[in-house]
Scaffold this motif. Structure first.
Motif, PDB file in Angstrom:
ATOM      1  N   ASP A   6      74.692 107.530  40.912  1.00 50.90           N
ATOM      2  CA  ASP A   6      75.970 107.457  41.627  1.00 50.90           C
ATOM      3  C   ASP A   6      77.003 108.390  40.997  1.00 50.90           C
ATOM      4  O   ASP A   6      77.926 108.862  41.658  1.00 50.90           O
ATOM      5  CB  ASP A   6      76.521 106.019  41.576  1.00 50.90           C
ATOM      6  CG  ASP A   6      75.610 105.057  42.311  1.00 50.90           C
ATOM      7  OD1 ASP A   6      74.641 105.549  42.965  1.00 50.90           O
ATOM      8  OD2 ASP A   6      75.817 103.842  42.243  1.00 50.90           O
ATOM      9  N   ASN A  19      77.373 111.275  46.789  1.00 50.94           N
ATOM     10  CA  ASN A  19      76.748 111.416  45.468  1.00 50.94           C
ATOM     11  C   ASN A  19      75.226 111.583  45.632  1.00 50.94           C
ATOM     12  O   ASN A  19      74.688 111.572  46.758  1.00 50.94           O
ATOM     13  CB  ASN A  19      77.098 110.220  44.575  1.00 50.94           C
ATOM     14  CG  ASN A  19      76.736 108.901  45.240  1.00 50.94           C
ATOM     15  OD1 ASN A  19      75.803 108.848  46.040  1.00 50.94           O
ATOM     16  ND2 ASN A  19      77.502 107.857  44.941  1.00 50.94           N
ATOM     17  N   ILE A  22      73.339 108.723  47.576  1.00 51.30           N
ATOM     18  CA  ILE A  22      73.443 108.773  49.046  1.00 51.30           C
ATOM     19  C   ILE A  22      72.629 109.943  49.594  1.00 51.30           C
ATOM     20  O   ILE A  22      71.889 109.807  50.590  1.00 51.30           O
ATOM     21  CB  ILE A  22      74.931 108.907  49.451  1.00 51.30           C
ATOM     22  CG1 ILE A  22      75.686 107.637  49.027  1.00 51.30           C
ATOM     23  CG2 ILE A  22      75.050 109.107  50.944  1.00 51.30           C
ATOM     24  CD1 ILE A  22      77.182 107.720  49.238  1.00 51.30           C
ATOM     25  N   LEU A 113      72.235 100.745  40.809  1.00 56.09           N
ATOM     26  CA  LEU A 113      72.565  99.341  41.069  1.00 56.09           C
ATOM     27  C   LEU A 113      73.306  99.189  42.386  1.00 56.09           C
ATOM     28  O   LEU A 113      73.207  98.166  43.053  1.00 56.09           O
ATOM     29  CB  LEU A 113      73.419  98.802  39.909  1.00 56.09           C
ATOM     30  CG  LEU A 113      73.714  97.305  39.934  1.00 56.09           C
ATOM     31  CD1 LEU A 113      72.418  96.496  39.951  1.00 56.09           C
ATOM     32  CD2 LEU A 113      74.559  96.897  38.729  1.00 56.09           C
ATOM     33  N   SER A 114      74.004 100.236  42.796  1.00 57.42           N
ATOM     34  CA  SER A 114      74.711 100.183  44.089  1.00 57.42           C
ATOM     35  C   SER A 114      73.724 100.028  45.230  1.00 57.42           C
ATOM     36  O   SER A 114      73.921  99.252  46.185  1.00 57.42           O
ATOM     37  CB  SER A 114      75.536 101.473  44.292  1.00 57.42           C
ATOM     38  OG  SER A 114      76.436 101.630  43.234  1.00 57.42           O
ATOM     39  N   ALA A 118      73.209  96.837  47.513  1.00 54.18           N
ATOM     40  CA  ALA A 118      73.316  96.926  48.978  1.00 54.18           C
ATOM     41  C   ALA A 118      72.117  96.250  49.626  1.00 54.18           C
ATOM     42  O   ALA A 118      72.249  95.509  50.608  1.00 54.18           O
ATOM     43  CB  ALA A 118      73.388  98.406  49.397  1.00 54.18           C
ATOM     44  N   CYS A 122      72.137  92.980  51.934  1.00 48.92           N
ATOM     45  CA  CYS A 122      71.474  92.933  53.249  1.00 48.92           C
ATOM     46  C   CYS A 122      70.632  91.675  53.359  1.00 48.92           C
ATOM     47  O   CYS A 122      70.635  90.983  54.388  1.00 48.92           O
ATOM     48  CB  CYS A 122      70.598  94.172  53.430  1.00 48.92           C
ATOM     49  SG  CYS A 122      71.523  95.628  53.883  1.00 48.92           S
TER      50      CYS A 122
ATOM     51  N   ILE B   3      78.277  99.630  39.416  1.00 51.31           N
ATOM     52  CA  ILE B   3      78.287  99.501  40.877  1.00 51.31           C
ATOM     53  C   ILE B   3      79.440 100.314  41.440  1.00 51.31           C
ATOM     54  O   ILE B   3      80.601 100.098  41.068  1.00 51.31           O
ATOM     55  CB  ILE B   3      78.429  98.038  41.295  1.00 51.31           C
ATOM     56  CG1 ILE B   3      77.180  97.259  40.885  1.00 51.31           C
ATOM     57  CG2 ILE B   3      78.635  97.919  42.799  1.00 51.31           C
ATOM     58  CD1 ILE B   3      77.217  95.809  41.285  1.00 51.31           C
ATOM     59  N   ASP B   4      79.108 101.217  42.300  1.00 53.65           N
ATOM     60  CA  ASP B   4      80.099 101.995  43.023  1.00 53.65           C
ATOM     61  C   ASP B   4      80.168 101.424  44.432  1.00 53.65           C
ATOM     62  O   ASP B   4      79.209 101.562  45.215  1.00 53.65           O
ATOM     63  CB  ASP B   4      79.672 103.468  43.045  1.00 53.65           C
ATOM     64  CG  ASP B   4      80.650 104.317  43.829  1.00 53.65           C
ATOM     65  OD1 ASP B   4      81.742 103.811  44.157  1.00 53.65           O
ATOM     66  OD2 ASP B   4      80.293 105.466  44.161  1.00 53.65           O
ATOM     67  N   TRP B   5      81.241 100.747  44.738  1.00 54.61           N
ATOM     68  CA  TRP B   5      81.300  99.990  46.002  1.00 54.61           C
ATOM     69  C   TRP B   5      81.264 100.910  47.218  1.00 54.61           C
ATOM     70  O   TRP B   5      80.780 100.510  48.267  1.00 54.61           O
ATOM     71  CB  TRP B   5      82.525  99.082  46.018  1.00 54.61           C
ATOM     72  CG  TRP B   5      82.363  97.961  45.031  1.00 54.61           C
ATOM     73  CD1 TRP B   5      82.977  97.813  43.844  1.00 54.61           C
ATOM     74  CD2 TRP B   5      81.447  96.860  45.158  1.00 54.61           C
ATOM     75  NE1 TRP B   5      82.542  96.694  43.186  1.00 54.61           N
ATOM     76  CE2 TRP B   5      81.580  96.088  43.986  1.00 54.61           C
ATOM     77  CE3 TRP B   5      80.527  96.464  46.126  1.00 54.61           C
ATOM     78  CZ2 TRP B   5      80.844  94.943  43.781  1.00 54.61           C
ATOM     79  CZ3 TRP B   5      79.810  95.304  45.904  1.00 54.61           C
ATOM     80  CH2 TRP B   5      79.948  94.558  44.746  1.00 54.61           C
ATOM     81  N   PHE B   6      81.793 102.100  47.064  1.00 58.53           N
ATOM     82  CA  PHE B   6      81.675 103.039  48.177  1.00 58.53           C
ATOM     83  C   PHE B   6      80.201 103.329  48.441  1.00 58.53           C
ATOM     84  O   PHE B   6      79.734 103.340  49.598  1.00 58.53           O
ATOM     85  CB  PHE B   6      82.422 104.345  47.840  1.00 58.53           C
ATOM     86  CG  PHE B   6      82.251 105.388  48.910  1.00 58.53           C
ATOM     87  CD1 PHE B   6      83.056 105.351  50.055  1.00 58.53           C
ATOM     88  CD2 PHE B   6      81.300 106.396  48.798  1.00 58.53           C
ATOM     89  CE1 PHE B   6      82.890 106.305  51.040  1.00 58.53           C
ATOM     90  CE2 PHE B   6      81.142 107.343  49.789  1.00 58.53           C
ATOM     91  CZ  PHE B   6      81.942 107.301  50.917  1.00 58.53           C
ATOM     92  N   THR B   7      79.464 103.549  47.365  1.00 57.37           N
ATOM     93  CA  THR B   7      78.032 103.812  47.521  1.00 57.37           C
ATOM     94  C   THR B   7      77.313 102.588  48.091  1.00 57.37           C
ATOM     95  O   THR B   7      76.402 102.711  48.909  1.00 57.37           O
ATOM     96  CB  THR B   7      77.429 104.195  46.152  1.00 57.37           C
ATOM     97  OG1 THR B   7      78.164 105.295  45.610  1.00 57.37           O
ATOM     98  CG2 THR B   7      75.984 104.561  46.298  1.00 57.37           C
ATOM     99  N   VAL B   8      77.762 101.398  47.632  1.00 62.59           N
ATOM    100  CA  VAL B   8      77.127 100.180  48.179  1.00 62.59           C
ATOM    101  C   VAL B   8      77.303 100.123  49.684  1.00 62.59           C
ATOM    102  O   VAL B   8      76.364  99.881  50.437  1.00 62.59           O
ATOM    103  CB  VAL B   8      77.748  98.929  47.504  1.00 62.59           C
ATOM    104  CG1 VAL B   8      77.281  97.665  48.224  1.00 62.59           C
ATOM    105  CG2 VAL B   8      77.344  98.867  46.045  1.00 62.59           C
ATOM    106  N   ALA B  10      78.014 102.577  51.692  1.00 59.64           N
ATOM    107  CA  ALA B  10      77.257 103.669  52.311  1.00 59.64           C
ATOM    108  C   ALA B  10      75.770 103.337  52.396  1.00 59.64           C
ATOM    109  O   ALA B  10      75.102 103.581  53.413  1.00 59.64           O
ATOM    110  CB  ALA B  10      77.470 104.946  51.494  1.00 59.64           C
ATOM    111  N   GLN B  11      75.225 102.763  51.319  1.00 55.22           N
ATOM    112  CA  GLN B  11      73.805 102.416  51.330  1.00 55.22           C
ATOM    113  C   GLN B  11      73.517 101.297  52.320  1.00 55.22           C
ATOM    114  O   GLN B  11      72.458 101.272  52.938  1.00 55.22           O
ATOM    115  CB  GLN B  11      73.364 101.999  49.917  1.00 55.22           C
ATOM    116  CG  GLN B  11      73.333 103.128  48.905  1.00 55.22           C
ATOM    117  CD  GLN B  11      72.267 104.179  49.244  1.00 55.22           C
ATOM    118  OE1 GLN B  11      72.458 104.944  50.194  1.00 55.22           O
ATOM    119  NE2 GLN B  11      71.206 104.214  48.464  1.00 55.22           N
ATOM    120  N   LEU B  12      74.533 100.383  52.449  1.00 56.42           N
ATOM    121  CA  LEU B  12      74.362  99.335  53.470  1.00 56.42           C
ATOM    122  C   LEU B  12      74.221  99.960  54.852  1.00 56.42           C
ATOM    123  O   LEU B  12      73.299  99.636  55.614  1.00 56.42           O
ATOM    124  CB  LEU B  12      75.575  98.397  53.452  1.00 56.42           C
ATOM    125  CG  LEU B  12      75.473  97.136  52.599  1.00 56.42           C
ATOM    126  CD1 LEU B  12      76.830  96.414  52.570  1.00 56.42           C
ATOM    127  CD2 LEU B  12      74.425  96.204  53.179  1.00 56.42           C
TER     128      LEU B  12
END
Lengths: 231, 258
Positions: A6, A19, A22, A113-114, A118, A122, B3-8, B10-12
């Motif tokens: 990230d 990043n 993504i 971990l992000s 996620a 989900c 944890i990068d919440w923006f990435t979270v 986005a990944q969601l």
């Protein structure tokens, strides 16, 4: 030393950023989608009309779908076509993330971990949705009061902790694999990294299987019993 | 911070998009293809099962037909066997009958041939006997014998009654002349005596001529028209021969009557 991909930002604009996690995820999505599209194109035709590679790919896809279908039935899910897209995508995404580690310079998004958070979110959202869809809101809510109402906070804590466990387990394994590989490269750069890479592939596939199986179990816990009653 | 919440987030979103993409391009086509294949296989299995049932029914039908043919063939064979047996019996009976007829015919032919041989033998014997007798009589015949025979002839003429004499009239005889035959020629005196005697017995007797007839062997003969009065060895011998030759026919008639 970066613990997560990230932190590798490829593009940023007014708070929006792309990043490595993504970008890698998009790459995997494109690869999975294109491969699926190629392999399932004209699926109704007999296999003998296609080339050997296409035929093997289609056979592999069918085996994969059948395998997941069988796994879901074994954990108690009857209407497997309803859960297959979600569970199957979890498995394919985690497995593809692990398999791609054979590419040089690749950082699996599941080592972030992000990403695992996620995925766990989900699951955390999908399981109650499937439960409500199958059993109804009342029945789903009453589950939190079982076996006695005093168990409500514990049941909620259980939901949250298992979600956290899902995220942390996958993140820990994938990141730990990368970390070990990096440390071994610095100690013994010739032979051990290859063995550890193979071990990492195996660990990744096991993690994909565990993540999807646990997802199936969680779904079956809230929806499977009623479905089995229907069956 | 790990944890990068923006990435979270986005990944969601990425994960949801991936679910949609894979559902569209992977799961649905694969499931459809598998369902179609299963349906096709089920259809083929059902078709094969139906074909098996049809084949079994057809096999049963053919077995039934084969049994019918077998029965029909056996019946026809039995019928043919009976017909052949009857035909054989008929042919055998006809052959036996023909053989019997042939045997009878052969037997009859043999009997006839034997009879004919016997008749021929008898006739020949009789003929030879007669020849011998004729030769003997011819050798023994003399004028004196003829005279004696004339005497006998006259005695027989005198013994005739009126009814026996009637055919010798001229009208009855239908002839104008008569013939008096003898083995030896008569002299004039003898001829006159004969004429006188005939006139005395047959007043209506026509004119009589005298002829010599050695074939009479011994004796005399008077013929007027179709009537003939004779007393000679030849006639005796001919009567004897006729009687002897008539004997086999009489014996055969007696056998048939028996």
């Amino acid at each position: 030393m970066q613990l997560s991909s990230d932190q590798t930002v490829l593009w940023a604009w007014h708070g929006l950023k792309i990043n490595l996690t993504i970008a890698t995820t998009w790459g995997l999505m494109i690869v999975l989608t294109v491969l699926s599209r190629l392999l399932t194109h004209n699926m109704a035709r007999p296999l003998s009309h296609d080339g050997r590679i296409m035929a093997h790919g289609r056979s592999l896809l069918e085996w994969l779908v059948s395998f997941m279908d069988e796994q879901m039935r074994e954990v108690g899910l009857a209407d497997t076509e309803r859960y297959l897209p979600f569970v199957g995508t979890v498995f394919l995404f985690v497995a593809a993330s692990s398999l791609a580690t054979i590419l040089p310079g690749y950082e699996p998004p599941t080592a972030s971990l992000s990403t695992t958070a996620a995925l766990a979110i989900c699951v955390l959202v999908a399981v109650p949705l499937f439960g409500i869809r199958v059993r109804g809101v009342g029945a789903w809510l009453r589950e939190y009061l079982q076996p006695v109402p005093i168990m409500l906070p514990f049941n909620i804590i259980s939901e949250l902790t298992r979600t956290l466990a899902l995220a942390m387990r996958l993140f820990g394994n994938m990141m730990g694999d990368g970390m070990i590989l990096g440390i071994l490269l610095s100690i013994a750069p010739l032979f051990f990294p290859v063995v550890m890479k193979l071990l990492g592939l195996l660990t990744g596939m096991v993690q994909a299987y565990i993540f999807s199986i646990l997802t199936m179990v969680y779904i079956a816990a809230v929806a499977g019993e009623r479905e089995m009653e229907k069956v | 911070m790990l944890i990068d919440w923006f990435t979270v987030v986005a990944q969601l979103v990425n994960f949801l998009v991936l679910i949609w993409l894979l559902r569209r391009y992977l799961y649905r086509p694969v499931l459809r293809a598998m369902a179609a294949r299963e349906a096709r296989i089920a259809q083929e299995i059902a078709t094969a099962r139906q074909a098996t049932l049809d084949a079994q029914a057809e096999q049963l039908r053919w077995q039934q037909k084969q049994e019918d043919w077998q029965r029909e063939r056996d019946a026809l064979l039995q019928q043919a066997r009976v017909a052949a047996e009857n035909e054989r019996a008929a042919i055998l009976a006809a052959a036996q009958q023909a053989a019997q007829q042939l045997q009878d015919m052969q037997h009859a032919s043999l009997v006839s041939e034997l009879q004919r041989l016997q008749d021929t033998l008898k006739r020949q014997t009789c003929h030879e006997v007669l020849q011998i007798a004729q030769q003997l009589v011819s050798d023994l015949a003399q004028q004196d014998l003829q005279s004696a025979m004339l005497a006998v002839f006259w005695r027989r003429l005198r013994q005739m009654n009126a009814e026996e004499k009637q055919p010798w009239s001229t009208e009855q005889a239908g002839a104008q002349t008569g013939v008096f035959r003898s083995v030896f020629a008569l002299d004039a005196v003898q001829q006159q005596q004969v004429l006188d005697l005939l006139k005395s017995i047959f007043p209506d007797l026509p004119v009589v001529h005298f002829e010599q007839a050695p074939d009479l062997l011994c004796g005399i003969e008077l013929q007027v028209g179709t009537h003939r009065l004779a007393w000679n060895i030849r006639d005796y011998l001919h009567d004897f021969e006729a009687r002897v030759l008539a004997l086999p026919a009489q014996m055969a008639a007696l056998r048939e009557q028996a």
